[in-house]
Motif scaffolding. Sequence first.
Motif, mmCIF file in Angstrom:
data_model
loop_
_atom_site.group_PDB
_atom_site.id
_atom_site.type_symbol
_atom_site.label_atom_id
_atom_site.label_comp_id
_atom_site.label_asym_id
_atom_site.label_seq_id
_atom_site.Cartn_x
_atom_site.Cartn_y
_atom_site.Cartn_z
ATOM 1 N N GLU A 30 -22.678 -0.210 -19.430
ATOM 2 C CA GLU A 30 -21.317 0.152 -19.823
ATOM 3 C C GLU A 30 -21.024 -0.577 -21.125
ATOM 4 N N GLN A 31 -20.353 0.065 -22.037
ATOM 5 C CA GLN A 31 -20.097 -0.431 -23.387
ATOM 6 C C GLN A 31 -21.381 -0.580 -24.191
ATOM 7 N N GLY A 32 -22.432 0.146 -23.795
ATOM 8 C CA GLY A 32 -23.727 0.008 -24.431
ATOM 9 C C GLY A 32 -24.105 1.118 -25.391
ATOM 10 N N VAL A 33 -23.174 2.012 -25.743
ATOM 11 C CA VAL A 33 -23.451 3.075 -26.710
ATOM 12 C C VAL A 33 -22.395 2.997 -27.804
ATOM 13 N N LYS A 34 -22.853 2.931 -29.058
ATOM 14 C CA LYS A 34 -21.907 2.871 -30.171
ATOM 15 C C LYS A 34 -22.521 3.553 -31.381
ATOM 16 N N PHE A 35 -21.749 4.405 -32.039
ATOM 17 C CA PHE A 35 -22.193 5.053 -33.265
ATOM 18 C C PHE A 35 -21.731 4.194 -34.435
ATOM 19 N N TYR A 36 -22.679 3.817 -35.299
ATOM 20 C CA TYR A 36 -22.381 2.902 -36.394
ATOM 21 C C TYR A 36 -23.282 3.209 -37.584
ATOM 22 N N HIS A 37 -22.685 3.413 -38.745
ATOM 23 C CA HIS A 37 -23.401 3.662 -40.005
ATOM 24 C C HIS A 37 -24.471 4.742 -39.870
ATOM 25 N N GLY A 38 -24.100 5.868 -39.304
ATOM 26 C CA GLY A 38 -24.993 7.017 -39.256
ATOM 27 C C GLY A 38 -26.071 6.973 -38.199
ATOM 28 N N ALA A 39 -25.989 6.042 -37.255
ATOM 29 C CA ALA A 39 -26.998 5.939 -36.203
ATOM 30 C C ALA A 39 -26.320 5.618 -34.876
#
Length: 184
Positions: A89-98
């Motif tokens: 949980e809280q382990g997916v994040k979209f950041y700087h195109g990835a």
Amino acid sequence: ASSLIVFNDVLYLGGYSGMQKYLGGTSWEEMPDGPTNFVLDMDVDTFNNSLYVGGSFFYTGSMLTNSAAMYDGFEWHSMSTDLYGDVYEQGVKFYHGAAYYAGNFDTLANGLDVNYVARWNGTQWDSITCKPNNAVEALEVFRDTLFIGGYFTEVSGTPAAGIMKYFAPDTGCSYLQPLVQVYS
């Protein structure tokens, strides 16, 4: 329910029995061909209009996906089967195109050492330069920096009491960025 997110003006719920789509009132519908088990976190790539899903599942519909899948609003896509471990949980994040995935995996099935944080660049998994020594439980973007929290006591040999920050500099044309134009 372990996660909720809005994607394309629809509310989605992730939980221990996969994913559901909100229909209104008290009505929910199972996602057709969606993940077949624990969906623990989701995040949206607003530029490419994609929903990234992580958790503890082997299949999305009949497709082998191993804890990570992408939904484009019409169909599901595999992100390879190399990520073999639970995404927290809280382990997916979209950041700087990835898309970044965090959990209890230190090595991918293809042998790549990712040290509990794997980056999906759109075609394959990569590792990041910072290497925590134990499981990563949470990712959050704050002031253009990816903050990483978990059970680690050091990062790349330097003491770190379960929190670190990661900044991915712009590397040119590795992904598309919208341009803001101002006319006067």
